[in-house]
Design a protein around this motif. Structure first.
Motif, PDB file in Angstrom:
ATOM      1  N   SER A 109       0.849  -1.193   0.000  1.00  0.00           N
ATOM      2  CA  SER A 109       0.000   0.000   0.000  1.00  0.00           C
ATOM      3  C   SER A 109       0.884   1.241   0.000  1.00  0.00           C
ATOM      4  O   SER A 109       2.094   1.161   0.226  1.00  0.00           O
ATOM      5  N   ILE A 110       0.258   2.385  -0.201  1.00  0.00           N
ATOM      6  CA  ILE A 110       0.946   3.663  -0.096  1.00  0.00           C
ATOM      7  C   ILE A 110       0.415   4.403   1.125  1.00  0.00           C
ATOM      8  O   ILE A 110      -0.805   4.516   1.312  1.00  0.00           O
ATOM      9  N   LEU A 111       1.310   4.899   1.986  1.00  0.00           N
ATOM     10  CA  LEU A 111       0.939   5.764   3.097  1.00  0.00           C
ATOM     11  C   LEU A 111       1.146   7.207   2.662  1.00  0.00           C
ATOM     12  O   LEU A 111       2.234   7.576   2.207  1.00  0.00           O
ATOM     13  N   ILE A 112       0.095   7.997   2.783  1.00  0.00           N
ATOM     14  CA  ILE A 112       0.133   9.398   2.368  1.00  0.00           C
ATOM     15  C   ILE A 112      -0.090  10.262   3.605  1.00  0.00           C
ATOM     16  O   ILE A 112      -1.109  10.123   4.292  1.00  0.00           O
ATOM     17  N   PHE A 113       0.844  11.155   3.890  1.00  0.00           N
ATOM     18  CA  PHE A 113       0.773  12.009   5.070  1.00  0.00           C
ATOM     19  C   PHE A 113       0.293  13.397   4.636  1.00  0.00           C
ATOM     20  O   PHE A 113       0.932  14.050   3.801  1.00  0.00           O
ATOM     21  N   THR A 114      -0.830  13.820   5.188  1.00  0.00           N
ATOM     22  CA  THR A 114      -1.486  15.024   4.692  1.00  0.00           C
ATOM     23  C   THR A 114      -2.233  15.756   5.790  1.00  0.00           C
ATOM     24  O   THR A 114      -2.593  15.154   6.812  1.00  0.00           O
ATOM     25  N   ASP A 115      -2.485  17.040   5.566  1.00  0.00           N
ATOM     26  CA  ASP A 115      -3.355  17.796   6.466  1.00  0.00           C
ATOM     27  C   ASP A 115      -4.731  18.022   5.839  1.00  0.00           C
ATOM     28  O   ASP A 115      -5.561  18.748   6.382  1.00  0.00           O
ATOM     29  N   ASP A 116      -4.968  17.400   4.684  1.00  0.00           N
ATOM     30  CA  ASP A 116      -6.276  17.484   4.028  1.00  0.00           C
ATOM     31  C   ASP A 116      -6.670  16.099   3.489  1.00  0.00           C
ATOM     32  O   ASP A 116      -6.680  15.865   2.273  1.00  0.00           O
ATOM     33  N   PRO A 117      -7.003  15.178   4.384  1.00  0.00           N
ATOM     34  CA  PRO A 117      -7.298  13.808   3.946  1.00  0.00           C
ATOM     35  C   PRO A 117      -8.505  13.704   3.028  1.00  0.00           C
ATOM     36  O   PRO A 117      -8.550  12.833   2.153  1.00  0.00           O
ATOM     37  N   ASP A 118      -9.497  14.578   3.196  1.00  0.00           N
ATOM     38  CA  ASP A 118     -10.688  14.516   2.344  1.00  0.00           C
ATOM     39  C   ASP A 118     -10.335  14.764   0.881  1.00  0.00           C
ATOM     40  O   ASP A 118     -10.862  14.097  -0.021  1.00  0.00           O
TER      41      ASP A 118
END
Length: 423
Positions: free
Chosen positions: A325-334
């Protein structure tokens, strides 16, 4: 079978060494007079080479398996950090791929258990190498292929390996730029096993380094269909219908979508590979001094159901294996989830990044998900060997440090005496 290794193991008992070498040659090559000549030549070569002690490797007294090398756990992590020291690489650069100016490079060895399934070995090594540069925000430019066959390997293995590489290459429109084809050990390693690696090079367009993982970011994970590890599990446990599930490229497509459409809201990316999310959290915590807090059920719901079922039947830890899988680190998950779903890529928020809590990864219920010495066993042989070592990590570290210092001294001696023109 390593004939040189047999000789080195049994010398000075030359007669026993000669006998064993001839037996192995007969096993693979059949009875022939040439076997005795080859055995004598191997012994001659080894005896001659033993004179050159200053170029011999430092003996740590530890076997690779005992240290966990390549098994994607605490032992492997320790060895990688020592390699960083030997190579004068800052631990802050402990990442999926290497970066110099705007050039991003990565290399992935073929899965050790896929020798007899070279198409799968080539496919998954290529996919992994591309993924390593793409999660760092690079646009792939090309691939590099290195494949080694033992002396008795059928040449069809070479073609099937290259077919696996080419499948990913053509699907992703990334050309194969160069390669190398050799034999393992030349004439002194007989048998059919193959080994090798696929490298990828790209141009950085975004910066998704692990050092960008900070407290407060949400963790979005994409669907996971496994790769070489899951394929090996299915093949050697005899589970039908799972290998086919791994032959997908949603992970690479997700990286493209992030690079092209979500660069303004994504801070970092990595893939769930090295010892599963337990291993990834360990590596990131060493760079950024943070912990992951995750929702176990959301994580599992994003893993291919056939793979989850197989892992449950084999009692394998879904959090301790590579699921790709890919882990994506974000402050806007939507925004991330909404954009990915338009591209037919499933994803969900599985957790968040917090300050360091004493362990790299925990659950919302407070359970500590401590990294293991090795990744969870995923074949019958691995299950027998288990997930431990006869040594403590402290003992391993002490012995490895002694070998490391010896190698460093050799390196400095050669650098001091290197005969090159001063720049």
């Amino acid at each position: 079978m390593d004939l040189e290794g047999v000789a080195r193991k049994l010398i000075p008992d030359e007669e026993e060494a000669r006998k064993r070498i001839v037996e192995w040659l007969e096993f693979y090559k059949g009875k022939r007079e040439l076997n005795y000549k080859i055995a004598s030549s191997v012994l001659t070569e080894v005896k001659n080479s033993l004179r050159f002690t200053k170029f011999a490797f430092p003996v740590s007294g530890l076997r690779a398996g005992e240290t966990g090398l390549g098994s994607r756990g605490l032992g492997d992590n320790l060895i990688h950090r020592m390699l960083f020291k030997l190579s004068k690489i800052d631990l802050q650069n402990y990442d999926d791929a290497g970066l110099r100016e705007d050039v991003v490079v990565a290399i992935d060895g073929i899965h050790s258990r896929l020798s007899y399934f070279p198409f799968l070995a080539g496919f998954h090594a290529t996919r992994a190498s591309l993924r390593d540069i793409m999660v760092k925000g690079a646009r792939p430019l090309g691939l590099l292929v290195d494949i080694h066959l033992s002396d008795d390997s059928d040449v069809g293995m070479l073609f099937d390996f290259q077919a696996g590489v080419s499948t990913v290459s053509e699907a992703m429109s990334v050309p194969i730029l160069t390669g190398s084809t050799l034999r393992i050990g030349g004439d002194v390693v007989i048998g059919e096993r193959i080994s090798g690696a696929v490298g990828a090079v790209g141009k950085r367009t975004r910066d998704y380094s692990r050092r960008n993982v900070k407290k407060g970011l949400r963790i979005v994970m994409t669907e996971g269909h496994g790769g070489g590890t899951i394929s090996s599990m299915a093949l050697f446990y005899g589970i039908d219908g799972v290998v086919e599930e791994t032959l997908r490229l949603q992970d690479l497509r997700a990286c493209e979508v992030v690079r092209e459409k979500l660069y303004h809201v994504v801070k970092s990316m990595t893939d769930v590979t090295n010892g599963g999310i337990r291993g990834d959290a360990l590596e990131i915590s060493q760079v950024s001094s943070v912990s992951f807090v995750i929702d176990e059920s959301r994580f599992v719901n994003l893993v291919n159901p056939k793979i989850v079922k197989a892992m449950e039947e084999m009692k394998a830890d879904v959090f301790g294996l590579s699921i790709d899988s890919i882990l994506i680190f974000t402050d806007d998950p939507d925004a991330v989830i909404g954009t990915l779903v338009k591209e037919n890529i499933r994803s969900d928020v599985i957790g968040e990044v917090t300050e360091w809590r004493g362990y790299p990864i925990l659950t919302y219920s407070g359970k500590e998900m401590r990294p293991s010495f090795r990744e969870t066993p995923y074949t019958p042989v691995k299950a027998v060997i288990g997930n431990s070592t006869p040594y403590t990590l402290g003992e391993i570290e002490t012995r490895l440090n002694e070998a490391l210092e010896a190698s460093l001294k050799k390196k400095e001696w050669v650098l001091k005496n290197l005969k090159v023109t001063n720049r």
